[in-house]
Design an enzyme around this catalytic site. Structure first.
Site, PDB file in Angstrom:
ATOM      1  N   ASP A 232       1.142   0.434  -5.070  1.00  0.00           N
ATOM      2  CA  ASP A 232       1.420  -0.309  -3.846  1.00  0.00           C
ATOM      3  C   ASP A 232       0.071  -0.781  -3.314  1.00  0.00           C
ATOM      4  OD1 ASP A 232       2.540  -1.520  -1.678  1.00  0.00           O
ATOM      5  OD2 ASP A 232       3.678   0.225  -0.994  1.00  0.00           O
TER       6      ASP A 232
HETATM    7  C1  BGC Z   1       4.460  -2.787   0.732  1.00  0.00           C
HETATM    8  C2  BGC Z   1       5.109  -3.231  -0.563  1.00  0.00           C
HETATM    9  C3  BGC Z   1       4.819  -4.686  -0.799  1.00  0.00           C
HETATM   10  C4  BGC Z   1       3.315  -4.900  -0.808  1.00  0.00           C
HETATM   11  C5  BGC Z   1       2.923  -6.337  -1.064  1.00  0.00           C
HETATM   12  C6  BGC Z   1       3.000  -3.165   0.805  1.00  0.00           C
HETATM   13  O1  BGC Z   1       2.489  -2.965   2.074  1.00  0.00           O
HETATM   14  O2  BGC Z   1       4.611  -1.403   0.892  1.00  0.00           O
HETATM   15  O3  BGC Z   1       6.495  -3.000  -0.509  1.00  0.00           O
HETATM   16  O4  BGC Z   1       5.400  -5.105  -1.996  1.00  0.00           O
HETATM   17  O5  BGC Z   1       2.800  -4.518   0.455  1.00  0.00           O
HETATM   18  O6  BGC Z   1       3.224  -7.156  -0.001  1.00  0.00           O
END
Ligand code: BGC
Length: 733
Positions: A232
């Site tokens: 993530d």
């Molecule tokens: C989130 C993810 C997301 C990623 C990209 C993160 O803060 O937890 O779910 O895909 O950002 O935007």
């Protein structure tokens, strides 16, 4: 591309470059993505003909700068209990991604609804792992049918937003295997997702993205996952530990831009290699996994995208999905409204209708049909004088006292007051209308959990500096209705009911709210969820009867928050949680409420219809390690409708404690006309009845009660099946 040859030709720098994304596009002085608004990109290696690939969110529709269709949120997709719908929605999102030049869609979100206050529950499917896994698998198949990679997220144990980057989530191996990992396992094995996203939180002491047991042993070795794992965004605290643990790709990369005290990810990995902390074989293995997937991407195949997805077709899919996800919770002879009924619509949510939730699960559609507009366009006889008042007042409030605030993220709107009618005004409205409809709205966001309600503390969110602004917007997330909302319902109820007229509550929410204390004030309750861009049409068509609701709850609505079993949420110490222990273990959602005999407001799997269904002719056969369950569902009412038939199994008392019952299969009928019936066939692998005994999956001998229901507590048919011999299944099976 001959991947082995390419790997043998790659320099170490090139290899490491492939393991680390380019940094967040458009932030920290980085150039924007070639698909503006995308969340990340992998690096191009020109010399070897490896293009960069584009990654964009998210679960309710493609989130980029340009417009894309807003679909219902995941919890609503789960409410359809219709795999075909999940597949179609995936296909539509995949098509949009492909036509915009996006290689990877960062969806589906698959964490378990452990606690109603998790700010991201709207992005996740259910409290049940089977429903989660099945919906996700179909969604992934849809996305990937377009040549776009899907991404199961957030693996694993990311069931709260409070301190999500650091909190150590402590979960027993049994609860992990049976509940929190199970949905991922189903989707990995069934749909072969191209990617999995490791979560922010720690899991049993190690960051999920640095957890070798999770990523290498379970995901890759036991389940045979063949794609790659990406972190993530800015997860974990060490690039080389991630690579070592089996996290193949670090996203968005360039972590030092956000955490200046850190080395560049690329440097850290190279240094670890020099020091012998990781080997080049490990790096080669990660590169191999990434390249295997990348060679299938649209960028690699040089697909020339049109920038013109089929919005018309996808709007229809969005509508269709939403129309199957609406859950009718209560109906005392009020819905569908009779033809020509005059209706008075209350609540600011008729204008500010929430299509979805916020954060990376947000979308940017061309339009959102709000409830008022939907009612109008569908020709419902709404009280135009009242509607005009709402339009004027909402506009005025947003321009004056309730201006959008810049405090944080995209969650910008202070909650509007709802109780602004005097008795006389309401009496007149009730006089000239037949039915009152009260809209209640809720929203929440990534990064912050929901609050319980008035008089309860704000969720802990140290990154939000402007607490005043936070306290103005947070009421949109409340679990309880505000006094102000309750007053509106009370007053409308009184005005209409004294005149013998009825009242309906329309819930435009992304998760559980408290209902039991006020439900007697209304005659009907429709759970509209956050239904995407076609919201108003869906609301109108359910009210008019054009849509017969067929959604069922993928989560339990408890009587009160105090009944929720995840009492340790959001961890200790309360002020700034470092650790959250899942003490309720496997007793999550209905597994808890049923086992411990708790009354609930609306049980798992519940949902009414405008028609009625009868179940008959249950036949169960044991065949080749499966139960073949067969029965018939008949529409015995007056409306065409669909039914979700659910199979629960109650295991015998054995060596391992089991929940009272567990969902083991489900099927939605096609649209049955009055008098029509359908044979339902459900195959249940015997292995799925086994419990994790610490090492293997143990299927105990004894009598298993198969319960076929219209909900988890409305059981229509039962039969006992005997398992004569104990059996063990390995985790590799
Ligand atoms: C989130 C993810 C997301 C990623 C990209 C993160 O803060 O937890 O779910 O895909 O950002 O935007």
């Amino acid at each position: 591309m001959d991947i082995e040859r390419v790997i043998s030709e790659m320099t170490l720098d090139e290899k490491v470059n492939l393991l680390v994304g380019i940094g967040t596009p458009g932030e920290f002085g980085n150039p924007p993505s070639r698909v503006r608004g995308a969340a990340g990109e992998t690096r191009e290696i020109k010399r070897l003909g490896i293009p960069s690939t584009v990654h964009a969110d998210g679960p309710a529709g493609l989130r980029i700068e340009k417009n894309a269709t807003a679909f219902p949120v995941a919890v609503m997709i789960a409410s359809t209990w219709n795999r075909e719908i999940a597949r179609k929605v995936g296909e539509a999102m995949g098509e949009e991604a492909k036509e915009y030049g996006v290689d990877f869609l960062l969806a589906p979100g698959m964490n378990i609804h452990r606690n109603p206050l998790c700010g991201r529950n709207f992005e996740y499917y259910s409290e049940d792992p089977l429903l989660t896994g099945e919906m996700a698998a179909s969604f992934v198949e849809g996305v990937q049918s377009q040549g776009v990679g899907a991404c199961l997220k957030h693996f694993a144990g990311n069931e709260q937003e409070t301190n999500r980057y650091t909190v150590d989530t402590i979960i027993s191996e049994r609860a992990l295997r049976e509940i929190y990992l199970k949905g991922f396992e189903i989707a990995v094995k069934k749909a072969k997702p191209w990617t999995v996203m490791s979560a922010y939180n720690k899991l049993n002491g190690y960051h999920a993205s640095q957890n070798e047991w999770l990523l290498t042993k379970v995901l890759k070795e036991e389940w045979g996952f063949e794609g790659f794992v990406m972190s993530d965004w800015y997860a974990g605290d060490s690039a080389f530990q991630q690579i070592k643990a089996g996290n193949d790709l670090i996203m968005p990369g360039e972590s030092q831009q956000r955490y200046p005290e850190r080395k560049r990810d690329i440097e850290e990995i190279k240094e670890a290699l020099e020091k012998g902390l990781i080997t080049e074989e490990i790096i080669n293995e990660r590169v191999r996994r990434i390249l295997k997937v990348l060679t299938n991407t649209i960028s690699f195949k040089k697909y020339s995208h049109s920038d013109k997805p089929d919005f018309e077709k996808n709007a229809k899919i969005s509508y269709e999905a939403a129309s199957e996800g609406v859950v009718l919770l209560k109906n005392e002879r009020v819905l569908p409204l009779y033809k020509g009924a005059k209706i008075a619509v209350f609540g600011t949510g008729q204008i500010e209708t929430f299509k979805g939730g916020l954060g990376s699960g947000n979308t940017n559609p061309k339009y959102v049909v709000n409830i008022l507009e939907g009612f109008r366009k569908r020709g419902l006889k709404i009280d135009e004088e009242l509607a005009a008042k709402y339009e004027e007042k909402v506009k005025e409030m947003r321009e004056e006292k309730y201006k959008p605030t810049e405090a944080f993220g995209t969650w910008l709107f202070p909650k509007l007051p709802e109780d602004w009618f005097d008795e006389k005004g309401l009496e007149e409205i009730a006089e000239r209308n037949d039915t009152g409809i009260v809209v209640i709205t809720r929203s929440s966001s990534e990064g912050i959990d929901r609050a319980l309600g008035e008089g309860h503390p704000l969720p802990y969110a140290n990154w939000v500096k402007d607490k005043e602004a936070l306290s103005q917007v947070i009421p949109y997330s409340y679990y309880y209705l505000t006094e102000d909302e309750k007053n509106l319902i009370k007053k409308v109820s009184e005005a209409f009911r004294t005149k013998g007229k009825k009242v309906v509550a329309l819930l435009n929410v992304g998760g559980v709210i408290e209902i039991a204390s006020w439900r007697d004030l209304v005659d009907g309750i429709l759970l509209l969820w956050q239904p995407g861009q076609e919201a108003g049409y869906v609301a109108a068509d359910v009210c008019s009867g054009k849509i017969n609701p067929s959604g069922k709850l993928p989560i339990t609505f408890p009587m009160d928050y105090k009944d929720v079993p995840s009492w340790t949420y959001p961890g200790e110490p309360k002020e700034n949680p470092e650790r959250v222990v899942y003490e309720e273990d496997i007793y999550v959602g209905y597994r808890y409420y049923d086992t411990f005999g708790k009354e609930v407001a609306y049980e798992f799997g519940f949902g009414l219809s405008y028609t009625e269904f009868k179940y008959r002719d249950l036949r169960i056969e044991k065949k080749d390690e499966t139960l073949q369950v067969e029965f018939e569902v008949k529409n015995v009412g007056n409306y065409p409708g669909k039914e979700v038939a659910q199979v629960y199994i109650k295991a015998p008392k054995g060596k391992i404690d089991k929940p009272y019952q567990e969902l083991k299969g489900f099927e939605k009928t096609h649209l049955l006309n009055p008098g029509e019936s359908q044979k339902i066939k459900i195959e249940i692998p015997l292995k799925s009845l086994a419990s994790f005994d610490g090492k293997d999956w143990l299927l105990e001998r004894g009598k298993y009660l198969v319960r076929i229901g219209s909900s988890s507590r409305d059981i229509k048919l039962t039969e006992i099946i005997e398992i004569e011999e104990e059996n063990k299944y390995s985790v590799f099976d």
